[in-house]
Design a protein around this motif. Structure first.
Motif, PDB file in Angstrom:
ATOM      1  N   TYR A 148       2.286   1.794  -3.411  1.00  0.00           N
ATOM      2  CA  TYR A 148       1.277   2.331  -4.317  1.00  0.00           C
ATOM      3  C   TYR A 148       1.129   3.840  -4.094  1.00  0.00           C
ATOM      4  O   TYR A 148       1.113   4.623  -5.050  1.00  0.00           O
ATOM      5  CB  TYR A 148      -0.091   1.637  -4.139  1.00  0.00           C
ATOM      6  N   LEU A 192       0.838  -1.200   0.000  1.00  0.00           N
ATOM      7  CA  LEU A 192       0.000   0.000   0.000  1.00  0.00           C
ATOM      8  C   LEU A 192       0.876   1.255   0.000  1.00  0.00           C
ATOM      9  O   LEU A 192       0.619   2.195  -0.756  1.00  0.00           O
ATOM     10  CB  LEU A 192      -0.952  -0.001   1.204  1.00  0.00           C
ATOM     11  N   TYR A 202      -6.360  -3.565   1.235  1.00  0.00           N
ATOM     12  CA  TYR A 202      -5.439  -3.586   2.377  1.00  0.00           C
ATOM     13  C   TYR A 202      -6.070  -2.931   3.605  1.00  0.00           C
ATOM     14  O   TYR A 202      -5.411  -2.203   4.343  1.00  0.00           O
ATOM     15  CB  TYR A 202      -4.126  -2.880   2.008  1.00  0.00           C
ATOM     16  N   LYS A 249      -7.301  -0.052  -3.465  1.00  0.00           N
ATOM     17  CA  LYS A 249      -6.166  -0.425  -2.610  1.00  0.00           C
ATOM     18  C   LYS A 249      -6.540  -0.330  -1.139  1.00  0.00           C
ATOM     19  O   LYS A 249      -6.156  -1.195  -0.339  1.00  0.00           O
ATOM     20  CB  LYS A 249      -4.950   0.463  -2.891  1.00  0.00           C
ATOM     21  N   LEU A 250      -7.269   0.706  -0.769  1.00  0.00           N
ATOM     22  CA  LEU A 250      -7.678   0.858   0.639  1.00  0.00           C
ATOM     23  C   LEU A 250      -8.603  -0.278   1.067  1.00  0.00           C
ATOM     24  O   LEU A 250      -8.538  -0.739   2.207  1.00  0.00           O
ATOM     25  CB  LEU A 250      -8.344   2.219   0.862  1.00  0.00           C
ATOM     26  N   GLY A 309      -3.219   6.828   2.919  1.00  0.00           N
ATOM     27  CA  GLY A 309      -3.991   6.457   1.733  1.00  0.00           C
ATOM     28  C   GLY A 309      -5.264   7.278   1.618  1.00  0.00           C
ATOM     29  O   GLY A 309      -5.632   7.728   0.528  1.00  0.00           O
TER      30      GLY A 309
END
Length: 143
Positions: A10, A7, A113, A109-110, A124
């Motif tokens: 990213y 994460l 993860y 992504k959030l 994030g």
């Protein structure tokens, strides 16, 4: 632990891509108000980038930069898209498309993860909110 690094990488790459794109666009923008908006966005991307990089280093890992081929492709695409039209409206449209993709990607992504460390999730979410603000701010330059 692996999810934390993935994460963070990213976030690091996304903010690097944002900096690179805006850094390429600022010199060709003639409208002062629009240029100030881009400079503000650049600075925010840089803050997020530095936070992600620092956090990765604190975990004794190396931050993964953007793939050189992706970087070159992005550079060429920006050059092509601004060759004939350097207006704030056109550049805003390009950046809105980029921030929209960034919003979709960071949201995924959030969710992927969601068990990452709170500090990393907060970063994030900071990126997500920033991308959403960018879209709203850039809309005023569309016409």
């Amino acid at each position: 632990m692996t999810g934390n690094i993935e994460l963070l990488n990213y976030i690091h790459q996304n903010s690097e891509m944002g900096q690179d794109a805006i850094n390429q666009l600022i010199p060709i923008v003639e409208d002062d108000t629009f240029k100030q908006n881009l400079e503000s966005q650049f600075n925010e991307y840089k803050k997020i980038y530095n936070k992600a990089k620092t956090k990765i280093q604190e975990m004794d890992k190396d931050a993964k930069g953007i793939n050189p081929l992706s970087k070159a492709s992005s550079y060429m695409m920006i050059n092509l898209k601004t060759l004939l039209n350097k207006s704030p409206s056109h550049i805003s449209e390009m950046l809105i498309q980029g921030s929209t993709m960034g919003t979709v990607d960071i949201t995924k992504k959030l969710q992927e993860y969601n068990d990452a460390d709170k500090e990393i999730l907060d970063l994030g979410n900071q990126l997500l909110q920033f991308e959403q603000r960018n879209i709203e701010e850039l809309k005023r330059f569309l016409h």
